[in-house]
Write an enzyme that holds these catalytic residues in place. Structure first.
Site, short mmCIF file in Angstrom:
data_model
loop_
_atom_site.label_atom_id
_atom_site.label_comp_id
_atom_site.label_asym_id
_atom_site.label_seq_id
_atom_site.Cartn_x
_atom_site.Cartn_y
_atom_site.Cartn_z
CB CYS A 1 14.04 57.16 51.75
SG CYS A 1 14.07 55.39 52.13
CG HIS B 1 18.01 58.03 54.79
ND1 HIS B 1 16.95 58.91 54.75
CD2 HIS B 1 17.49 56.79 54.64
CE1 HIS B 1 15.83 58.23 54.58
NE2 HIS B 1 16.13 56.94 54.50
#
Length: 477
Positions: free
Chosen positions: A325, A422
């Protein structure tokens, strides 16, 4: 409602364990936290909630929902935070201005709470911080404000491990007004090490001074580390003693760090969280740049520690690098924020390890994602929570594909990788294949089964040391 006489007294774990206990007893149970402050978020029905509430929902055997945490504050700087209301971004506000916003938030908080009440026989509420912060009592939605508005009885919890637990509890009563004190129906002592009988005199003293009944002394739960943590304060040090070393820099605004939990439980892995002021170990086999709530600011912080130099040295020695991310965004050539979404408008050079650039955009991607890892032909279910759009030549070599479209990027030599996904390491088959491809020796345990068995053990632990029947009777009054 489980409130704490201070921060980090174990409220989240207590609520998770009680949720599992009463669910196993045959009740329909839901967790609720009116206001949470955390950058460790979970995706719930297309919105965001705190990671702890997602774990508590799992303890109840139900999917997470935005009503379980209607207000989520995600700190972006020392003085400001993004405000998420019922799963969606409302605004970014400075800490000094948040008090003016709070009166608008009680309505959605009560709206979410009442919806949960219609779905469950028992709602277990988690407070935030401490009700003793009476300077924040006006327009409070996190502790006594919610308890009074919803007529929810409160159990006050003290942390004996940090010391001063008698003062924590007696002092809380001393500073609360009569209306708030009337909401407290009992207390718990948490995190006791040793023989609980040694605290008998202190326990009686608290009962005598406050008039509250004690509902239990809870010994330290040693397996807490096997459950996803929400507070970055719980991060640090070294976990495991395997031959394969994974190093992770502790960014100022580190986010979604539960990505690391499945790796820490691998027997062949040592996971080292590197605090500011410490060098990244150049002997690391894998360096993970984790998620960040303030990517540009954290990249500046990364360089200020000299970690960019350490990272380059580790790469020269043969390490691999994975960015997740915000960490993925840092690996590119540039991060641009023309609209000033994360701070002042502008751009910053990236680490230049992947040929790509990121532009911050106001639209936020919050979704559950199913992806394919082509290199191992394993499927991964995870989630995305991020601002920004990333493009560049290295995305032609994606780490994953989603519905046939590229996701993430891999450098031509395969030693630098990044992804917005994630939760990838919770998938056992992918985790094992990924570690094996880097030369590690993965185990054969199931991460999901570990979480489930730990929740069951936590429920057993609380049932043995808490008067759960009395708790339930209090909830019914």
């Amino acid at each position: 409602m489980i409130q704490g006489a201070g921060s980090n007294v174990g409220k989240s774990l207590l609520v998770a364990g009680l949720c599992r206990h009463f669910t196993r007893a045959g009740l329909t149970v839901r967790p609720f936290k009116p206001q949470n402050m955390s950058n460790n978020a979970a995706v719930a029905a297309g919105g965001e909630i705190g990671r702890a509430q997602a774990l508590q929902a799992r303890a109840c055997g139900v999917p997470p929902h935005v009503d379980m945490n209607p207000v989520l504050l995600k700190p972006e700087s020392e003085t400001g935070a993004q405000v998420i209301v019922q799963g969606k971004r409302l605004t970014t506000v400075r800490a000094k201005d948040y008090a003016a916003l709070k009166p608008q938030l009680m309505a959605p908080v009560l709206d979410s709470f009442r919806r949960l009440q219609t779905q469950a026989e028992l709602v277990i509420v988690e407070g935030a911080g401490s009700p003793a912060e009476v300077n924040l009592r006006a327009h409070d939605i996190a502790n006594m404000g919610l308890a009074v508005a919803s007529d929810t009885p409160v159990i006050l919890t003290g942390d004996i491990d940090r010391g001063g637990v008698i003062a924590q509890l007696v002092g809380t009563q001393a500073v609360l007004d009569a209306q708030d004190n009337a909401m407290i129906r009992g207390f718990l002592i948490n995190k006791f090490r040793g023989d609980p009988r040694l605290f008998d005199d202190g326990y009686r003293l608290i009962q005598d001074r406050t008039g509250w009944p004690g509902l239990g002394v809870i010994p330290w739960f040693p397996d807490a580390h096997k459950l996803p943590a929400e507070d970055a304060a719980d991060l640090g040090g070294t976990r495991g003693d395997g031959a394969f070393l994974i190093a992770v820099p502790h960014l100022n605004r580190i986010a979604n760090f539960d990505d690391l939990d499945p790796l820490a439980q691998e027997p062949g892995v040592t996971l080292r969280i590197v605090k500011p002021g410490q060098p990244l170990p150049v002997e690391a086999d894998l360096i993970i740049l984790p998620g960040s709530k303030a990517t540009i600011a954290d990249l500046t912080h990364f360089r200020a520690q000299g970690w960019d130099i350490d990272l380059a040295a580790a790469l020269r020695r043969g390490a691999r690098v994975l960015g997740l991310c915000g960490g993925y965004q840092m690996l590119g050539r540039e991060i641009a924020d023309p609209e000033g979404i994360e701070g002042k408008p502008g751009s910053i050079p990236g680490l230049g390890l992947l040929d790509m650039t990121t532009v911050m955009t106001p639209d936020k991607r919050v979704t559950e994602t199913e992806a394919l890892h082509p290199a191992s032909n394993t499927r991964v279910r995870g989630y995305e929570i991020h601002l920004g759009r990333t493009e560049g030549p290295d995305r032609a070599r994606p780490l994953f594909t989603v519905n046939g479209q590229p996701e993430g990027a891999v450098r031509a030599d395969g030693r630098v990788m990044g992804s917005y996904l994630h939760g990838m390491f919770t998938e056992d088959a992918f985790r094992r294949a990924f570690l094996a491809s880097l030369g590690a020796t993965p185990g054969n345990h199931s991460y999901d089964q570990t979480v489930e068995s730990t929740l069951d053990a936590l429920a057993d632990h609380l049932a043995a040391h808490v008067d759960c029947d009395r708790l339930l009777n209090l909830a019914q009054t």
